[in-house]
Write a protein that holds these residues in place. Sequence first.
Motif, PDB file in Angstrom:
ATOM      1  N   ASN A 183      12.320   9.258   1.439  1.00  0.00           N
ATOM      2  CA  ASN A 183      11.862   7.946   1.024  1.00  0.00           C
ATOM      3  C   ASN A 183      12.768   6.876   1.618  1.00  0.00           C
ATOM      4  O   ASN A 183      13.975   6.876   1.367  1.00  0.00           O
ATOM      5  N   TYR A 217       8.379  -4.150   6.459  1.00  0.00           N
ATOM      6  CA  TYR A 217       8.191  -5.544   6.076  1.00  0.00           C
ATOM      7  C   TYR A 217       7.312  -6.251   7.082  1.00  0.00           C
ATOM      8  O   TYR A 217       7.398  -5.985   8.283  1.00  0.00           O
ATOM      9  N   ASN A 223       5.874   2.005   2.260  1.00  0.00           N
ATOM     10  CA  ASN A 223       6.116   1.234   1.054  1.00  0.00           C
ATOM     11  C   ASN A 223       6.107  -0.229   1.449  1.00  0.00           C
ATOM     12  O   ASN A 223       6.874  -0.655   2.318  1.00  0.00           O
ATOM     13  N   TYR A 277       6.233  -4.207   0.064  1.00  0.00           N
ATOM     14  CA  TYR A 277       6.494  -5.137  -1.034  1.00  0.00           C
ATOM     15  C   TYR A 277       6.405  -6.608  -0.654  1.00  0.00           C
ATOM     16  O   TYR A 277       5.993  -7.433  -1.460  1.00  0.00           O
ATOM     17  N   GLU A 337       4.062   3.177  -1.932  1.00  0.00           N
ATOM     18  CA  GLU A 337       4.586   2.315  -2.996  1.00  0.00           C
ATOM     19  C   GLU A 337       4.117   0.893  -2.764  1.00  0.00           C
ATOM     20  O   GLU A 337       4.126   0.402  -1.630  1.00  0.00           O
ATOM     21  N   GLU A 383      16.205   0.550 -12.033  1.00  0.00           N
ATOM     22  CA  GLU A 383      15.947  -0.092 -10.746  1.00  0.00           C
ATOM     23  C   GLU A 383      17.256  -0.236  -9.940  1.00  0.00           C
ATOM     24  O   GLU A 383      17.713  -1.323  -9.628  1.00  0.00           O
ATOM     25  N   PHE A 432       9.354  -2.522 -13.175  1.00  0.00           N
ATOM     26  CA  PHE A 432       8.211  -2.428 -12.258  1.00  0.00           C
ATOM     27  C   PHE A 432       7.028  -1.674 -12.872  1.00  0.00           C
ATOM     28  O   PHE A 432       5.990  -1.497 -12.219  1.00  0.00           O
TER      29      PHE A 432
HETATM   30  C1  PNW Z   1      12.066   0.874  -3.186  1.00  0.00           C
HETATM   31  N1  PNW Z   1      15.685  -3.884  -0.593  1.00  0.00           N
HETATM   32  O1  PNW Z   1      13.373   0.419  -3.151  1.00  0.00           O
HETATM   33  C2  PNW Z   1      12.213   2.295  -3.698  1.00  0.00           C
HETATM   34  O2  PNW Z   1      11.537   3.275  -3.004  1.00  0.00           O
HETATM   35  C3  PNW Z   1      12.014   2.408  -5.170  1.00  0.00           C
HETATM   36  O3  PNW Z   1      12.801   3.472  -5.644  1.00  0.00           O
HETATM   37  C4  PNW Z   1      12.342   1.090  -5.847  1.00  0.00           C
HETATM   38  O4  PNW Z   1      12.387   1.154  -7.233  1.00  0.00           O
HETATM   39  C5  PNW Z   1      11.306   0.096  -5.370  1.00  0.00           C
HETATM   40  O5  PNW Z   1      11.282   0.009  -3.945  1.00  0.00           O
HETATM   41  C6  PNW Z   1      11.487  -1.310  -5.946  1.00  0.00           C
HETATM   42  O6  PNW Z   1      12.717  -1.842  -5.533  1.00  0.00           O
HETATM   43  C7  PNW Z   1      13.863  -0.667  -2.487  1.00  0.00           C
HETATM   44  O7  PNW Z   1      16.726  -4.394  -1.078  1.00  0.00           O
HETATM   45  C8  PNW Z   1      15.037  -1.223  -3.006  1.00  0.00           C
HETATM   46  O8  PNW Z   1      15.211  -4.318   0.485  1.00  0.00           O
HETATM   47  C9  PNW Z   1      15.647  -2.278  -2.364  1.00  0.00           C
HETATM   48  C10 PNW Z   1      15.088  -2.777  -1.212  1.00  0.00           C
HETATM   49  C11 PNW Z   1      13.919  -2.228  -0.689  1.00  0.00           C
HETATM   50  C12 PNW Z   1      13.313  -1.177  -1.335  1.00  0.00           C
END
Ligand code: PNW
Length: 467
Positions: free
Chosen positions: A165, A224, A295, A297, A366, A420, A429
Amino acid sequence: MQRSDFPDSFVWGSATASYQIEGAVTEDGRGPSIWDTLTRRPGAIADATNGDIADDHYHRWEEDVALMAGLGLDAYRFSIAWPRIQADGRGAANPAGLDFYRRLAEGLLERGITPWATLYHWDLPQALEDRGGWLERDTAFRFAEYSATVAENLGDVITNWITLNEPWCSSFLGYASGAHAPGRQEGSRAARAAHHLLLGHGLAVPELRRAVPDANVGITLNLYSIRAATDRGEDIDAARRIDGLGNRFFLDPVLRGAYPSDVLADLDEEAWFAENAAPADLASISAPLDFLGINYYSRHTLRAGGAMHPAADGAASAYPGSESVEFVDTGAEKTFMGWEIHPDGLVDVLEMAHAIAPELPLHITENGSAYEDVVGEGGSVDDPERTAYLRQHIAACRDAIERGLPLGGYFVWSLIDNFEWAWGHSRRFGIVHVDYETQARTPKTSGRWLAGFLGGPLADDPDATGS
Ligand code: PNW
């Protein structure tokens, strides 16, 4: 928008990770991981909490599986804790650890939910970090051995496998910024950790295929959507750097068999990679996959100059060699993580991968958001923002499919509120609320909305858990 806008074969899942939900960190022979260690370091975790108990999922997994059935989910992406299988990261498998995941997988299958297992979601056995962790090439071989052991023992009940991951987080948050475990600040040397993680992935793939003949194998990258703040040359270069280190440094070796030379130059790591990332390594790393997990976001907008990211006291950059790049606040709406909400970016990242590997199936492994939940009576949470975030990103999935992108599934992050990482329990989340005093699970409005969308029984009856 409705479920029937998607192909019947589309996979609807939820995702979690072992350290974030399981608790029971000393039970049944589990050894310590780098997150057990980092969470003891003063100042490392925003609210000074840890995963010792987390969601107590290790003891409550049956209830959590029932919740998923209530939500109407087809699939569950969870991770296997390496230190439950090999307490010190090597040697014989611990039967109690394997048994836990067998019970979970069988429980899921009984409910008609397909297990998707991630082999490494950041909980490296501390014993391996004591020998140098991912900066050591040997760790890649240990990971392949561990993966083979798990696949040999669980391949009859788990056919969907994700090796790693988000290796960007493991390497650049773990070994450059130090925000994640093992909390080291090694600058550009973090790129060597990335190579060893990817090599571990490459060595694990043939083990999974050998042990599980019908295996569906992939890796999950966090990608991203990237753009420059202006069309000035230096801003375009800033965007190239962050796209390079965050996206292409992982996409290119996995999908093309080569590291991007501009990124190696930004990092000043050309000599090490020339010497240590042999063509045979790249051949392993780029072994054909059955799918790519993404993933998604948020979007980053970049410009030259300014403060490093993240700009906090004592922090080191997660983008070594590009410290002067500035992450621009566009004024767009953000989640409680401070992450810009940009649903169209989900299509951008799918296109990014599809342009390199047109035949490869893609899954969003995700997507989700944190908001400042207000807890009402009986643990209820009305979270219209999270519901809107999910609806908009699911609509982007539909747009992607309409454009012909080979998107096969969507996994919401996360099933339940959980630990988290550097934010501890201060960011939630889940689409299901967890009361950390009582461990009571209560579906939020967003969870009920998803159940309605999927046709799960929880939509109509708050007490239904599919039993
Ligand atoms: C992902 N950033 O984490 C992970 O796969 C999950 O375990 C996590 O809970 C989720 O996204 C939400 O954060 C990240 O700082 C954590 O860029 C930090 C970053 C990106 C992804």
